[in-house]
Design a protein around this motif. Structure first.
Motif, PDB file in Angstrom:
ATOM      1  N   LEU A 183     -13.079 -10.099   8.037  1.00 51.52           N
ATOM      2  CA  LEU A 183     -13.439 -11.550   7.117  1.00 51.52           C
ATOM      3  C   LEU A 183     -12.795 -12.407   7.750  1.00 51.52           C
ATOM      4  CD1 LEU A 183     -12.634  -8.102   5.513  1.00 51.52           C
ATOM      5  CD2 LEU A 183     -12.769  -9.823   3.514  1.00 51.52           C
ATOM      6  N   GLN A 184     -11.702 -12.093   8.391  1.00 51.03           N
ATOM      7  CA  GLN A 184     -10.813 -13.282   9.184  1.00 51.03           C
ATOM      8  C   GLN A 184     -12.357 -14.253  10.385  1.00 51.03           C
ATOM      9  OE1 GLN A 184      -7.295 -11.349  10.539  1.00 51.03           O
ATOM     10  NE2 GLN A 184      -6.780 -12.169   8.399  1.00 51.03           N
ATOM     11  N   GLN A 185     -13.180 -13.086  10.524  1.00 46.33           N
ATOM     12  CA  GLN A 185     -13.377 -13.451  12.192  1.00 46.33           C
ATOM     13  C   GLN A 185     -14.938 -14.568  11.017  1.00 46.33           C
ATOM     14  OE1 GLN A 185     -15.565 -10.170  14.560  1.00 46.33           O
ATOM     15  NE2 GLN A 185     -16.700 -11.787  15.141  1.00 46.33           N
ATOM     16  N   ALA A 186     -15.152 -13.184  10.092  1.00 48.15           N
ATOM     17  CA  ALA A 186     -16.562 -13.933   9.637  1.00 48.15           C
ATOM     18  C   ALA A 186     -16.393 -15.767   9.414  1.00 48.15           C
ATOM     19  CB  ALA A 186     -17.068 -13.067   8.848  1.00 48.15           C
ATOM     20  N   ALA A 187     -14.635 -15.433   8.413  1.00 46.70           N
ATOM     21  CA  ALA A 187     -14.353 -16.537   7.880  1.00 46.70           C
ATOM     22  C   ALA A 187     -14.294 -17.994   8.944  1.00 46.70           C
ATOM     23  CB  ALA A 187     -12.324 -16.441   7.768  1.00 46.70           C
ATOM     24  N   ARG A 188     -13.906 -17.823  10.235  1.00 46.19           N
ATOM     25  CA  ARG A 188     -13.449 -18.866  11.117  1.00 46.19           C
ATOM     26  C   ARG A 188     -14.646 -19.165  11.492  1.00 46.19           C
ATOM     27  NH1 ARG A 188     -10.041 -14.568  13.552  1.00 46.19           N
ATOM     28  NH2 ARG A 188     -11.525 -14.113  14.965  1.00 46.19           N
ATOM     29  N   GLU A 189     -15.628 -18.126  11.772  1.00 47.48           N
ATOM     30  CA  GLU A 189     -17.183 -17.973  12.494  1.00 47.48           C
ATOM     31  C   GLU A 189     -18.296 -18.862  11.952  1.00 47.48           C
ATOM     32  OE1 GLU A 189     -17.314 -15.114  15.307  1.00 47.48           O
ATOM     33  OE2 GLU A 189     -18.880 -14.158  14.112  1.00 47.48           O
ATOM     34  N   HIS A 190     -18.136 -18.913   9.990  1.00 45.23           N
ATOM     35  CA  HIS A 190     -19.033 -19.792   9.093  1.00 45.23           C
ATOM     36  C   HIS A 190     -18.220 -20.473   8.192  1.00 45.23           C
ATOM     37  CE1 HIS A 190     -21.633 -17.365  10.728  1.00 45.23           C
ATOM     38  NE2 HIS A 190     -20.903 -16.394  10.832  1.00 45.23           N
ATOM     39  N   ASP A 191     -16.686 -21.002   8.330  1.00 41.79           N
ATOM     40  CA  ASP A 191     -15.649 -21.694   7.860  1.00 41.79           C
ATOM     41  C   ASP A 191     -15.862 -21.602   6.541  1.00 41.79           C
ATOM     42  OD1 ASP A 191     -14.776 -24.143   7.131  1.00 41.79           O
ATOM     43  OD2 ASP A 191     -16.732 -25.334   6.925  1.00 41.79           O
ATOM     44  N   ILE A 192     -15.811 -20.051   6.583  1.00 41.07           N
ATOM     45  CA  ILE A 192     -15.421 -19.673   4.924  1.00 41.07           C
ATOM     46  C   ILE A 192     -13.812 -19.697   4.436  1.00 41.07           C
ATOM     47  CG2 ILE A 192     -15.256 -17.403   4.159  1.00 41.07           C
ATOM     48  CD1 ILE A 192     -17.946 -17.016   5.698  1.00 41.07           C
ATOM     49  N   ASP A 193     -13.316 -20.254   3.493  1.00 38.61           N
ATOM     50  CA  ASP A 193     -12.436 -19.949   2.340  1.00 38.61           C
ATOM     51  C   ASP A 193     -12.017 -19.053   2.158  1.00 38.61           C
ATOM     52  OD1 ASP A 193      -9.685 -20.767   1.261  1.00 38.61           O
ATOM     53  OD2 ASP A 193     -10.916 -22.522   0.648  1.00 38.61           O
ATOM     54  N   CYS A 194     -10.976 -18.042   2.804  1.00 43.00           N
ATOM     55  CA  CYS A 194     -11.446 -16.330   1.900  1.00 43.00           C
ATOM     56  C   CYS A 194     -10.394 -16.720   0.128  1.00 43.00           C
ATOM     57  CB  CYS A 194     -10.743 -15.188   2.512  1.00 43.00           C
ATOM     58  SG  CYS A 194     -11.598 -15.242   3.707  1.00 43.00           S
ATOM     59  N   SER A 195      -9.773 -17.798   0.631  1.00 44.87           N
ATOM     60  CA  SER A 195      -8.505 -17.432  -0.866  1.00 44.87           C
ATOM     61  C   SER A 195      -9.838 -17.938  -1.976  1.00 44.87           C
ATOM     62  CB  SER A 195      -7.848 -18.836  -0.989  1.00 44.87           C
ATOM     63  OG  SER A 195      -8.566 -20.111  -1.118  1.00 44.87           O
ATOM     64  N   ARG A 196     -10.720 -18.282  -2.086  1.00 42.91           N
ATOM     65  CA  ARG A 196     -12.214 -18.726  -2.784  1.00 42.91           C
ATOM     66  C   ARG A 196     -13.291 -17.940  -2.620  1.00 42.91           C
ATOM     67  NH1 ARG A 196     -14.887 -24.556  -1.432  1.00 42.91           N
ATOM     68  NH2 ARG A 196     -15.109 -24.726  -3.717  1.00 42.91           N
ATOM     69  N   SER A 197     -12.714 -16.726  -1.715  1.00 49.67           N
ATOM     70  CA  SER A 197     -14.116 -15.670  -1.817  1.00 49.67           C
ATOM     71  C   SER A 197     -13.781 -14.472  -2.152  1.00 49.67           C
ATOM     72  CB  SER A 197     -14.464 -15.899  -0.481  1.00 49.67           C
ATOM     73  OG  SER A 197     -14.702 -16.756  -0.002  1.00 49.67           O
ATOM     74  N   LEU A 198     -15.013 -13.331  -2.264  1.00 46.20           N
ATOM     75  CA  LEU A 198     -15.051 -12.376  -3.495  1.00 46.20           C
ATOM     76  C   LEU A 198     -15.285 -11.261  -2.257  1.00 46.20           C
ATOM     77  CD1 LEU A 198     -14.872 -11.199  -5.485  1.00 46.20           C
ATOM     78  CD2 LEU A 198     -17.596 -11.247  -6.074  1.00 46.20           C
ATOM     79  N   MET A 199     -14.292 -10.416  -2.124  1.00 47.58           N
ATOM     80  CA  MET A 199     -14.789  -8.561  -1.561  1.00 47.58           C
ATOM     81  C   MET A 199     -15.198  -8.081  -1.920  1.00 47.58           C
ATOM     82  SD  MET A 199     -14.996  -7.036   1.441  1.00 47.58           S
ATOM     83  CE  MET A 199     -16.274  -5.192   1.740  1.00 47.58           C
ATOM     84  N   ILE A 200     -16.240  -7.204  -2.356  1.00 52.56           N
ATOM     85  CA  ILE A 200     -17.114  -6.211  -3.191  1.00 52.56           C
ATOM     86  C   ILE A 200     -17.073  -4.797  -2.059  1.00 52.56           C
ATOM     87  CG2 ILE A 200     -18.355  -5.582  -5.106  1.00 52.56           C
ATOM     88  CD1 ILE A 200     -19.439  -8.417  -5.564  1.00 52.56           C
ATOM     89  N   GLY A 201     -16.466  -4.038  -2.774  1.00 54.01           N
ATOM     90  CA  GLY A 201     -16.854  -2.759  -1.862  1.00 54.01           C
ATOM     91  C   GLY A 201     -16.359  -1.367  -3.207  1.00 54.01           C
ATOM     92  N   ASP A 202     -16.907  -0.003  -2.315  1.00 54.54           N
ATOM     93  CA  ASP A 202     -16.147   1.216  -2.823  1.00 54.54           C
ATOM     94  C   ASP A 202     -15.635   1.060  -2.781  1.00 54.54           C
ATOM     95  OD1 ASP A 202     -17.838   1.838  -0.195  1.00 54.54           O
ATOM     96  OD2 ASP A 202     -18.759   3.985  -1.591  1.00 54.54           O
ATOM     97  N   ARG A 203     -14.444   1.434  -1.785  1.00 54.14           N
ATOM     98  CA  ARG A 203     -13.248   2.259  -1.025  1.00 54.14           C
ATOM     99  C   ARG A 203     -12.145   1.028  -1.279  1.00 54.14           C
ATOM    100  NH1 ARG A 203     -15.175   6.497   3.279  1.00 54.14           N
ATOM    101  NH2 ARG A 203     -14.784   7.823   1.122  1.00 54.14           N
ATOM    102  N   ASP A 204     -10.747   1.743  -1.609  1.00 58.09           N
ATOM    103  CA  ASP A 204      -9.816   0.942  -1.342  1.00 58.09           C
ATOM    104  C   ASP A 204      -9.337   0.367  -0.118  1.00 58.09           C
ATOM    105  OD1 ASP A 204      -7.632   0.691  -3.234  1.00 58.09           O
ATOM    106  OD2 ASP A 204      -7.226   2.818  -2.995  1.00 58.09           O
ATOM    107  N   SER A 205      -9.744   1.263   0.637  1.00 56.89           N
ATOM    108  CA  SER A 205      -9.733   0.559   2.150  1.00 56.89           C
ATOM    109  C   SER A 205     -10.443  -0.916   1.844  1.00 56.89           C
ATOM    110  CB  SER A 205     -10.553   0.771   3.266  1.00 56.89           C
ATOM    111  OG  SER A 205     -11.548   1.654   2.853  1.00 56.89           O
ATOM    112  N   ASP A 206     -11.372  -0.879   1.008  1.00 56.37           N
ATOM    113  CA  ASP A 206     -12.514  -2.046   1.052  1.00 56.37           C
ATOM    114  C   ASP A 206     -11.994  -3.672   0.340  1.00 56.37           C
ATOM    115  OD1 ASP A 206     -14.804  -1.302   2.169  1.00 56.37           O
ATOM    116  OD2 ASP A 206     -15.987  -0.325   0.502  1.00 56.37           O
ATOM    117  N   LEU A 207     -11.454  -3.029  -0.800  1.00 58.97           N
ATOM    118  CA  LEU A 207     -10.399  -3.991  -1.501  1.00 58.97           C
ATOM    119  C   LEU A 207      -8.824  -4.405  -0.824  1.00 58.97           C
ATOM    120  CD1 LEU A 207     -12.342  -2.492  -3.069  1.00 58.97           C
ATOM    121  CD2 LEU A 207     -10.887  -3.153  -4.791  1.00 58.97           C
TER     122      LEU A 207
END
Ligand SMILES: [Mg+2]
Ligand SMILES: [Zn+2]
Length: 207
Positions: free
Chosen positions: A119-143
């Motif tokens: 997620l951090q790599q994607a944020a750097r490469e695409h100028d993403i603000d993680c604090s304004r973003s959402l992560m969706i998954g089906d496992r604890d490790s995703d969240l």
């Protein structure tokens, strides 16, 4: 650091969240999109919200399939989405495993969820603000990965989600809730944001 200028994103786990969980998917033909996923991604595309897939693929480390196969699988994933008018900005994968790997894939890396490296790599490469973003998954490790990156998180009941929901502690992973589909999770997250719109802007939100 977060001045509100970075882009918003929805990070999606792959297996069990975007496509049907088949236990170490190893062939492009095994890919089957879950219901509502492509429409939801297309809607996010229209809203200008980045969509990024982040997936652990320890099947590579375990020698179940070669790393180049992932490229064929992900080309097919992009094609299936494109057929429905949807597009993801990037697909990040971790081919490693800390103890069960072959050769260079057996390593303690920073990309394997629950760590937030992808997620951090994607944020750097695409100028993403993680604090304004959402992560969706089906496992604890995703969240956990999403929370560690500073995202809001949501669990879906698809894949291993039903099992995960039995023990999940939402308050420990910045969790928004447990949802039946990716569509429901995204709707709830977007609604959260709309609630912050000032009353004077409400006419704009109507149209
Ligand atoms: Mg999954
Ligand atoms: Zn890794």
């Amino acid at each position: 650091m977060d001045d509100g200028q970075g882009k918003r994103a929805v990070f999606l786990d792959r297996d069990g969240t975007v496509n049907v969980e088949v236990h170490y998917l190893s062939q492009p033909e095994q890919l089957e999109l879950l219901p509502t996923v492509s429409e939801t991604i297309a809607r996010l595309n229209a809203l200008g919200i980045e969509v990024v897939v982040v997936t652990n693929q320890a099947g590579v480390a375990r020698g179940y399939f070669p790393e180049h196969r992932l490229h064929a699988i992900h080309d097919r994933l992009q094609q299936l989405l494109a057929d429905e008018g949807a597009r993801v900005t990037g697909i990040y994968y971790c081919p490693h495993h800390p103890s069960a790997g072959l050769g260079r894939y057996k390593t303690v890396c920073e990309c394997r969820k629950p760590l937030p490296g992808m997620l951090q790599q994607a944020a750097r490469e695409h100028d993403i603000d993680c604090s304004r973003s959402l992560m969706i998954g089906d496992r604890d490790s995703d969240l956990q990965a999403g929370a560690a990156a500073g995202c809001t998180t949501a669990l879906v009941r698809t894949g291993y989600g039903q099992e995960t929901s039995a023990t999940l502690k939402l308050d420990q992973v910045r969790g928004l809730g447990v949802f039946t589909t990716v569509e429901d999770a995204v709707k709830a997250w977007l609604a959260l944001d709309q609630n912050k719109v000032l009353p004077s802007d409400s006419s704009l939100a109507e149209e």
